[in-house]
Design a protein around this motif. Structure first.
Motif, PDB file in Angstrom:
ATOM      1  N   GLN A   7       0.825  -1.204   0.000  1.00 46.55           N
ATOM      2  CA  GLN A   7       0.000   0.000   0.000  1.00 46.55           C
ATOM      3  C   GLN A   7       0.859   1.253   0.000  1.00 46.55           C
ATOM      4  N   ILE A   8       0.422   2.274  -0.724  1.00 44.61           N
ATOM      5  CA  ILE A   8       1.056   3.583  -0.634  1.00 44.61           C
ATOM      6  C   ILE A   8       0.490   4.291   0.593  1.00 44.61           C
ATOM      7  N   VAL A   9       1.389   4.641   1.528  1.00 44.96           N
ATOM      8  CA  VAL A   9       0.956   5.273   2.776  1.00 44.96           C
ATOM      9  C   VAL A   9       1.482   6.702   2.912  1.00 44.96           C
ATOM     10  N   GLY A  10       2.299   7.144   1.962  1.00 43.85           N
ATOM     11  CA  GLY A  10       2.815   8.505   1.980  1.00 43.85           C
ATOM     12  C   GLY A  10       3.269   8.913   0.597  1.00 43.85           C
ATOM     13  N   ALA A  64       9.572  14.564   2.092  1.00 38.86           N
ATOM     14  CA  ALA A  64       8.166  14.971   2.032  1.00 38.86           C
ATOM     15  C   ALA A  64       7.239  13.756   2.132  1.00 38.86           C
ATOM     16  N   ALA A  65       7.594  12.661   1.448  1.00 37.79           N
ATOM     17  CA  ALA A  65       6.774  11.447   1.491  1.00 37.79           C
ATOM     18  C   ALA A  65       6.805  10.818   2.877  1.00 37.79           C
ATOM     19  N   LEU A  66       7.965  10.791   3.508  1.00 39.33           N
ATOM     20  CA  LEU A  66       8.077  10.244   4.862  1.00 39.33           C
ATOM     21  C   LEU A  66       7.252  11.075   5.845  1.00 39.33           C
ATOM     22  N   ALA A  67       7.323  12.396   5.724  1.00 36.13           N
ATOM     23  CA  ALA A  67       6.543  13.267   6.607  1.00 36.13           C
ATOM     24  C   ALA A  67       5.053  13.031   6.397  1.00 36.13           C
ATOM     25  N   ASP A  68       4.646  12.851   5.157  1.00 34.78           N
ATOM     26  CA  ASP A  68       3.242  12.597   4.855  1.00 34.78           C
ATOM     27  C   ASP A  68       2.760  11.298   5.485  1.00 34.78           C
ATOM     28  N   ALA A 164      11.280  15.685  -8.807  1.00 32.29           N
ATOM     29  CA  ALA A 164      11.285  14.391  -8.126  1.00 32.29           C
ATOM     30  C   ALA A 164       9.959  14.171  -7.416  1.00 32.29           C
ATOM     31  N   GLY A 165       9.553  12.918  -7.356  1.00 30.96           N
ATOM     32  CA  GLY A 165       8.374  12.514  -6.601  1.00 30.96           C
ATOM     33  C   GLY A 165       8.682  11.217  -5.888  1.00 30.96           C
ATOM     34  N   ALA A 166       8.035  10.991  -4.763  1.00 28.88           N
ATOM     35  CA  ALA A 166       8.330   9.800  -3.960  1.00 28.88           C
ATOM     36  C   ALA A 166       7.062   9.266  -3.306  1.00 28.88           C
ATOM     37  N   VAL A 167       7.062   7.963  -3.086  1.00 29.76           N
ATOM     38  CA  VAL A 167       5.993   7.319  -2.323  1.00 29.76           C
ATOM     39  C   VAL A 167       6.619   6.384  -1.296  1.00 29.76           C
ATOM     40  N   VAL A 168       5.927   6.207  -0.185  1.00 31.87           N
ATOM     41  CA  VAL A 168       6.280   5.191   0.799  1.00 31.87           C
ATOM     42  C   VAL A 168       5.318   4.035   0.606  1.00 31.87           C
ATOM     43  N   VAL A 169       5.863   2.854   0.347  1.00 34.80           N
ATOM     44  CA  VAL A 169       5.048   1.667   0.103  1.00 34.80           C
ATOM     45  C   VAL A 169       5.226   0.725   1.292  1.00 34.80           C
ATOM     46  N   GLU A 170       4.117   0.239   1.826  1.00 36.68           N
ATOM     47  CA  GLU A 170       4.146  -0.524   3.081  1.00 36.68           C
ATOM     48  C   GLU A 170       3.367  -1.829   2.965  1.00 36.68           C
ATOM     49  N   ARG A 171       3.862  -2.850   3.625  1.00 39.99           N
ATOM     50  CA  ARG A 171       3.194  -4.149   3.664  1.00 39.99           C
ATOM     51  C   ARG A 171       1.887  -4.043   4.450  1.00 39.99           C
ATOM     52  N   ALA A 172       0.818  -4.624   3.909  1.00 40.14           N
ATOM     53  CA  ALA A 172      -0.479  -4.664   4.578  1.00 40.14           C
ATOM     54  C   ALA A 172      -1.201  -5.938   4.164  1.00 40.14           C
ATOM     55  N   ALA A 290       2.925  13.629 -10.338  1.00 41.32           N
ATOM     56  CA  ALA A 290       1.496  13.774 -10.610  1.00 41.32           C
ATOM     57  C   ALA A 290       0.648  13.154  -9.491  1.00 41.32           C
ATOM     58  N   LEU A 291       1.113  12.047  -8.908  1.00 40.40           N
ATOM     59  CA  LEU A 291       0.400  11.453  -7.771  1.00 40.40           C
ATOM     60  C   LEU A 291       0.356  12.439  -6.609  1.00 40.40           C
ATOM     61  N   SER A 292       1.491  13.055  -6.314  1.00 42.45           N
ATOM     62  CA  SER A 292       1.567  13.983  -5.195  1.00 42.45           C
ATOM     63  C   SER A 292       0.734  15.232  -5.445  1.00 42.45           C
ATOM     64  N   VAL A 293       0.864  15.810  -6.622  1.00 38.21           N
ATOM     65  CA  VAL A 293       0.100  17.010  -6.963  1.00 38.21           C
ATOM     66  C   VAL A 293      -1.397  16.690  -7.026  1.00 38.21           C
TER      67      VAL A 293
END
Length: 324
Positions: A7-10, A64-68, A164-172, A290-293
């Motif tokens: 899952q994207i969590v940030g 920014a992604a980690l903070a989110d 640059a854009g970033a996502v945090v992906v997490e196991r769920a 684009a995901l972030s915006v």
């Protein structure tokens, strides 16, 4: 049936401070603001400052992604950076980001699939999480394409930007249905026979950096067909069709490609996240940007079904279907 989902969590992004309007090119090549807008949809783009590197941009987006997500670097197992413009030939930009974040554990590496790089990197992160190799991964797309532009070639230099854009992906855990949050399916492809229509004419073996070269009409022809097909394939793998899609978040290369592709998919433009007018083509950074915006605009909301698709030099192309 319980299944593991990624899952994207940030999510977060970073754009260099310098904004370059189309008019900036008018005294450098034979072009106009109207010419650029009509052929690409681009109005402006950002260029990195002197000394500002791909890993610098990536680290800003990562923070920014980690903070989110409400997380710190210590909470992440791995960093994957999708880029074609790393700071150095080696080590990877990802290890540099790892250092900038103060992260001395885990692992980091780059993925190089040009404009499709983020799709490939996100698919890789998904596979690692589902297989149990990692619990939480930072996936970043970061580029400084302004460093490889030929400023005499109006067909390419007006199209690209940095960011640059970033996502945090997490196991769920999910139920194994298309209602699950997280990545539902992926589709990756490449065909090296078409490498000569989009490439950089330099590299280690030539001992030159080189410049980006592109046959625009050929790229357009391949892009529309391949992007529509990969999106359809990924949706089919997830047991879904175009009617279920809330948002298409495409690679932001050219508004004409975006419109033609979504029309072929049977999806209206009011369900497409478009940022190309403000960023230009930021290659592997364009989808996470684009995901972030799109999230910040209030377009993308929790539970929405998204399709991301991209094509890049190689040729490489692919798509990801995920529920936000």
């Amino acid at each position: 049936m319980s299944v593991t989902r990624a899952q994207i969590v940030g999510v977060g992004h970073y754009l260099p401070e310098r904004v370059v309007e189309n008019s900036w090119f008018e005294d450098k090549v034979e072009t106009t603001d109207e010419w650029i807008r009509s052929r690409s949809g681009i109005e402006r783009r950002h260029f990195a400052a002197d000394g500002e590197t791909t890993s610098d941009l990536a680290a800003h987006a990562a923070r920014a992604a980690l903070a989110d997500a409400g997380l710190g670097a210590d909470d992440v197992d791995a960093v994957i950076v999708a880029t074609s413009t790393p700071d150095l030939t080696f080590p990877s930009a990802a290890t540099m980001v790892q250092d900038k974040l103060g992260m001395s554990h885990g692992f980091a590496f780059d993925v190089q699939a040009v404009c499709a790089g983020f799709v490939f990197a996100l698919s890789t992160a998904n596979a690692m999480i589902v297989s149990g190799q990692a619990r939480r991964i930072l996936v970043i797309g970061s580029e400084t394409f302004s460093k490889i532009m030929d400023w005499t070639d109006r067909g390419t230099c007006v199209l690209f930007g940095d960011g640059a854009g970033a996502v945090v992906v997490e196991r769920a855990e999910g139920e194994g249905t298309s209602d699950d949050r997280g990545i539902l399916s992926t589709d990756l492809n490449s065909d090296g026979r078409h490498r000569d229509i989009l490439y950089v004419d330099g590299g280690v073996s030539t001992q030159t950096t080189g410049y980006l070269r592109m046959e625009g009409r050929e790229v357009f022809r391949h892009a529309v067909d391949k992007l529509a097909r990969t999106a359809h394939t990924a949706l089919e793998k997830a047991g879904l069709d175009a009617d279920a899609v809330d948002w298409v978040v495409p690679h932001q290369a050219n508004i004409r490609i975006i419109k033609a592709t979504t029309q072929k998919m049977g999806i209206s433009m009011d369900r497409v996240v478009v940022t190309v007018q403000d960023h230009g083509n930021t290659s592997a950074a364009s989808i996470p940007l684009a995901l972030s915006v799109g999230r910040d605009r209030g377009q993308i909301k929790r539970g929405d079904l998204l399709v991301t698709e991209a094509i890049g030099g190689g040729l490489t192309w692919g798509s990801v279907v995920l529920r936000w």
